[in-house]
Design a protein around this motif. Structure first.
Motif, mmCIF file in Angstrom:
data_model
loop_
_atom_site.group_PDB
_atom_site.id
_atom_site.type_symbol
_atom_site.label_atom_id
_atom_site.label_comp_id
_atom_site.label_asym_id
_atom_site.label_seq_id
_atom_site.Cartn_x
_atom_site.Cartn_y
_atom_site.Cartn_z
ATOM 1 N N LEU A 152 0.824 -1.211 0.000
ATOM 2 C CA LEU A 152 0.000 0.000 0.000
ATOM 3 C C LEU A 152 0.859 1.263 0.000
ATOM 4 O O LEU A 152 0.523 2.252 -0.661
ATOM 5 C CB LEU A 152 -0.936 -0.007 1.215
ATOM 6 N N VAL A 153 1.963 1.229 0.730
ATOM 7 C CA VAL A 153 2.890 2.367 0.728
ATOM 8 C C VAL A 153 3.456 2.571 -0.681
ATOM 9 O O VAL A 153 3.508 3.702 -1.189
ATOM 10 C CB VAL A 153 4.039 2.150 1.740
ATOM 11 N N GLN A 154 3.861 1.477 -1.331
ATOM 12 C CA GLN A 154 4.410 1.581 -2.680
ATOM 13 C C GLN A 154 3.350 2.046 -3.679
ATOM 14 O O GLN A 154 3.643 2.826 -4.589
ATOM 15 C CB GLN A 154 4.985 0.234 -3.118
ATOM 16 N N ALA A 158 3.655 5.351 -5.923
ATOM 17 C CA ALA A 158 3.500 5.263 -7.379
ATOM 18 C C ALA A 158 2.377 6.173 -7.857
ATOM 19 O O ALA A 158 2.471 6.804 -8.918
ATOM 20 C CB ALA A 158 3.222 3.815 -7.786
ATOM 21 N N GLY A 159 1.307 6.257 -7.071
ATOM 22 C CA GLY A 159 0.186 7.129 -7.414
ATOM 23 C C GLY A 159 0.600 8.588 -7.462
ATOM 24 O O GLY A 159 0.152 9.351 -8.330
ATOM 25 N N SER A 218 -6.361 11.488 -7.470
ATOM 26 C CA SER A 218 -6.035 12.262 -6.271
ATOM 27 C C SER A 218 -6.854 11.807 -5.074
ATOM 28 O O SER A 218 -6.349 11.719 -3.949
ATOM 29 C CB SER A 218 -6.270 13.757 -6.519
ATOM 30 N N ASP A 219 -8.118 11.506 -5.324
ATOM 31 C CA ASP A 219 -8.983 11.025 -4.243
ATOM 32 C C ASP A 219 -8.505 9.673 -3.726
ATOM 33 O O ASP A 219 -8.503 9.423 -2.509
ATOM 34 C CB ASP A 219 -10.431 10.918 -4.752
ATOM 35 N N GLN A 220 -8.094 8.797 -4.640
ATOM 36 C CA GLN A 220 -7.587 7.486 -4.240
ATOM 37 C C GLN A 220 -6.311 7.611 -3.410
ATOM 38 O O GLN A 220 -6.127 6.910 -2.416
ATOM 39 C CB GLN A 220 -7.316 6.623 -5.479
ATOM 40 N N ILE A 221 -5.427 8.509 -3.809
ATOM 41 C CA ILE A 221 -4.178 8.719 -3.077
ATOM 42 C C ILE A 221 -4.459 9.246 -1.673
ATOM 43 O O ILE A 221 -3.890 8.781 -0.684
ATOM 44 C CB ILE A 221 -3.254 9.692 -3.838
ATOM 45 N N ASP A 222 -5.360 10.239 -1.598
ATOM 46 C CA ASP A 222 -5.664 10.875 -0.312
ATOM 47 C C ASP A 222 -6.380 9.951 0.661
ATOM 48 O O ASP A 222 -6.255 10.105 1.880
ATOM 49 C CB ASP A 222 -6.523 12.125 -0.533
ATOM 50 N N HIS A 223 -7.131 9.000 0.139
ATOM 51 C CA HIS A 223 -7.960 8.161 1.009
ATOM 52 C C HIS A 223 -7.567 6.680 0.994
ATOM 53 O O HIS A 223 -8.332 5.829 1.451
ATOM 54 C CB HIS A 223 -9.442 8.301 0.618
ATOM 55 N N LEU A 224 -6.375 6.394 0.475
ATOM 56 C CA LEU A 224 -5.916 5.006 0.469
ATOM 57 C C LEU A 224 -5.526 4.601 1.896
ATOM 58 O O LEU A 224 -4.563 5.129 2.452
ATOM 59 C CB LEU A 224 -4.716 4.844 -0.465
#
Length: 260
Positions: A152-154, A158-159, A218-224
């Motif tokens: 998840l960190v990677q 990558a995102g 951006s939403d996926q990155i912020d809320h992953l």
């Protein structure tokens, strides 16, 4: 029947191998023994060699993967120390921190061949490099603590790279939209010419799609979310045991690990 089938398969394998000349077998064995570790001696995928960026290859490299695992182990040990878990010292944590980037891949490969377990192989490798802290590495955790959180960190890193590249692409396309805003061309629908439009207008539609993609990414990155300090089943039983069934401390442990 199963025994007969096994014997038949063995016989066929032996027969096929015998059809290969002794000279050919020697060549194959010689090539395997002398295969070097350069880029041309291992499988490579064209999607990586042809299209991937240096940044993306670095994020998904073995070095980055196992450094991330070590960062997670240090975060866990630090949080356990801060919550007063006995047997963990500041000196041990400092020893782990000093060796986060110093991964002995050769030793890890030997350990994995022996243990047949990638996580335990790297636990042993880290312990080999930090013998004074061996007992606190991966304490109370399971494999998915480093594997799932590490992935998840990677993915997030990558995102962020993709987000940056997408912004650059949108800027270039925006400039092209303005430059060709008045250049006429035919629009198409149902695979045939429709009515007059402009090149800039058509590019603007592509830009709109990319903008929506950007918002979604951006939403996926912020809320992953990360997996947290949990085992495979998510019960945190091992951590409860370490903290004498103190649920509040286990809750704080997860919060501290995720903050780090």
């Amino acid at each position: 029947n199963r025994h007969i089938s096994t014997q038949i398969m063995k016989a066929l394998s032996i027969s096929a191998w015998k059809r290969v000349s002794q000279h050919q077998r020697r060549n194959v064995q010689h090539n395997i023994r002398n295969m070097s570790a350069d880029a041309h001696s291992e499988y490579r995928h064209p999607l990586i060699t042809r299209y991937s960026s240096t940044q993306m290859r670095s994020i998904w490299s073995e070095q980055s993967k196992f450094v991330t695992w070590r960062r997670l182990w240090v975060a866990l040990a630090q949080s356990q120390y801060e919550l007063g878990l006995k047997g963990i010292s500041k000196e041990q944590i400092e020893s782990l921190q000093k060796n986060i980037n110093n991964i002995d891949f050769e030793y890890a490969a030997k350990e994995e061949k022996l243990l047949r377990h990638d996580v335990m192989a790297h636990v042993h490798t880290y312990a080999h490099q930090c013998p004074d802290a061996a007992g606190i590495i991966h304490l109370g955790a399971t494999s998915c603590y480093v594997q799932d959180n590490g992935d998840l960190v990677q993915m997030k890193e990558a995102g962020i790279v993709l987000e940056s590249k997408l912004l650059k692409l949108m800027q270039l396309l925006r400039n092209a939209c303005i430059e060709y805003a008045s250049l006429p061309c035919l629009g198409y629908t149902h695979f045939q010419a429709a009515q007059l439009t402009t090149v800039g207008k058509r590019m603007g539609l592509w830009l709109q799609d990319l903008y929506w993609d950007y918002l979604h990414l951006s939403d996926q990155i912020d809320h992953l979310p990360l997996r947290g300090a949990k085992g495979t089943t998510g019960t945190q039983a091992a951590f409860l045991r370490l903290f004498d069934n103190d649920h509040e401390k286990v809750k704080q442990l997860e919060e501290r690990v995720m903050e780090k």
